[in-house]
Scaffold this motif. Structure first.
Motif, short mmCIF file in Angstrom:
data_model
loop_
_atom_site.label_atom_id
_atom_site.label_comp_id
_atom_site.label_asym_id
_atom_site.label_seq_id
_atom_site.Cartn_x
_atom_site.Cartn_y
_atom_site.Cartn_z
N GLN A 1 0.81 -1.21 0.00
CA GLN A 1 0.00 0.00 0.00
C GLN A 1 0.84 1.27 0.00
O GLN A 1 0.39 2.32 -0.46
CB GLN A 1 -0.94 -0.01 1.21
N SER A 2 2.06 1.18 0.52
CA SER A 2 2.88 2.39 0.62
C SER A 2 3.82 2.58 -0.57
O SER A 2 4.29 3.70 -0.81
CB SER A 2 3.72 2.35 1.90
N ILE B 1 3.15 5.45 -3.13
CA ILE B 1 3.32 6.79 -2.55
C ILE B 1 4.80 7.12 -2.43
O ILE B 1 5.25 8.23 -2.77
CB ILE B 1 2.64 6.88 -1.18
N ASP C 1 2.60 15.88 2.73
CA ASP C 1 1.48 15.35 1.95
C ASP C 1 1.56 13.83 1.84
O ASP C 1 0.56 13.13 1.99
CB ASP C 1 1.49 15.98 0.55
N ALA C 2 2.77 13.33 1.58
CA ALA C 2 2.95 11.88 1.46
C ALA C 2 2.64 11.18 2.79
O ALA C 2 2.02 10.11 2.81
CB ALA C 2 4.38 11.56 1.02
N ARG D 1 -1.08 10.99 3.25
CA ARG D 1 -1.65 9.95 2.39
C ARG D 1 -1.37 8.56 2.95
O ARG D 1 -2.23 7.67 2.91
CB ARG D 1 -1.10 10.09 0.98
N SER E 1 -3.67 7.71 5.84
CA SER E 1 -5.04 7.38 5.46
C SER E 1 -5.20 5.94 5.01
O SER E 1 -6.31 5.40 5.00
CB SER E 1 -5.52 8.32 4.34
N ILE E 2 -4.09 5.29 4.62
CA ILE E 2 -4.17 3.90 4.16
C ILE E 2 -3.40 2.94 5.07
O ILE E 2 -3.22 1.78 4.73
CB ILE E 2 -3.64 3.76 2.72
N SER F 1 -8.55 4.90 7.42
CA SER F 1 -9.38 5.88 6.75
C SER F 1 -10.86 5.50 6.83
O SER F 1 -11.20 4.36 7.10
CB SER F 1 -8.97 5.99 5.28
#
Length: 285
Positions: A107-108, A111, A267-268, A271, A274-275, A285
């Motif tokens: 998931q990461s 990003i 910002d990263a 994000r 949130s996941i 999230s």
């Protein structure tokens, strides 16, 4: 002596007098087995039986049984030619299995890759577990001829690394200094922070702006910025579960340039928060 150091010293003394305090009683054989594994992980050329006996400071019979147990469980193997002992990849496999189950890397990755491509620098992710923080992922930008080694220094020196500073800035001063003192204040370079007062001031600034800077404090010629990944696990208070860092040669990015990259990392980190996986495939999230 500052009050914070005195309180921490008293607390450590009290813990040692109570069988290591909240940690409870510990099994000596397990401690020694883990010491062997940790030492072998850092031993590029393995360790001899004498090395291990010296490390543990026990008699040879106990050391022999411990090594044989680890060999039996396939965490250690003995080279028949040299007679030296080495760590197997089973320990690494356990970590990878855990990471796979948590879905964190899956998931990461996108990003972190996007951030690496946008900045052109080395991006790393460290995960917080209890009182430790561990590197779990490194992504290099593909466009740079001059790049940092993503595996330089596996240990996160809390008051020297941007990752460690970012994490410490999210907790109380007492806990932060307690963790720093536990690992020692030994400097790595002439720019390393050397006093409790200097560290506390640095953490205060880091907490206010939401990111930490380490500029030639851990390695000469290297600067880094770290941003904590904050999620709400229980209640309303956010908790630091990890840290994103960006590192670059000072010849390419000075302190001002590192600070200028903060919005991208913030910002990263948001994000990622949130996941961030709960542990059963769900996210916050």
């Amino acid at each position: 002596m500052p009050d914070i150091i005195r309180r921490r010293t008293e607390a450590m003394t009290e813990e040692m007098g109570q069988g290591d305090g909240a940690k409870g009683e510990q099994i000596a054989a397990v401690q020694r087995a883990l010491e062997i594994l940790e030492a072998l992980a850092d031993a590029q050329d393995g360790m001899s039986f004498t090395d291990i006996v010296t490390l543990l400071d026990v008699n040879k019979a106990i050391a022999f049984k411990l090594i044989n147990t680890l060999i039996g469980r396939r965490y250690v193997f003995r080279d028949e030619t040299s007679g030296r002992y080495y760590l197997t990849f089973k320990m690494s496999n356990l970590g990878l299995r855990k990471m796979s189950k948590s879905l964190l890397l899956d998931q990461s990755n996108s990003i972190l890759r996007e951030l690496a491509d946008a900045t052109g620098e080395l991006i790393r992710l460290a995960v917080v577990e209890g009182d430790t923080i561990t590197w779990v992922s490194s992504i290099l930008a593909q466009s740079r001829l001059l790049q940092l080694n993503p595996s330089y220094g596996f240990e996160v020196r809390l008051h020297l690394h941007a990752a460690g500073k970012a994490w410490l800035s999210t907790m109380s001063s007492e806990r932060a200094i307690g963790l720093v003192l536990k690992n020692g204040l030994e400097p790595a370079t002439e720019h390393s922070l050397r006093t409790v007062e200097a560290i506390l001031e640095d953490l205060k600034v880091s907490a206010q702006r939401g990111y930490a800077i380490s500029y030639e404090e851990h390695s000469l010629g290297v600067g880094a910025i770290g941003v904590p990944v904050l999620v709400r696990r229980f209640g309303e208070k956010k908790e630091c579960v990890g840290v994103i860092t960006m590192a670059a040669p000072c010849a390419r990015m000075n302190r001002q340039a590192l600070e200028g990259s903060a919005p991208r990392l913030l910002d990263a980190a948001a994000r990622l928060a949130s996941i961030w996986p709960v542990g059963d495939g769900r996210t916050y999230s």
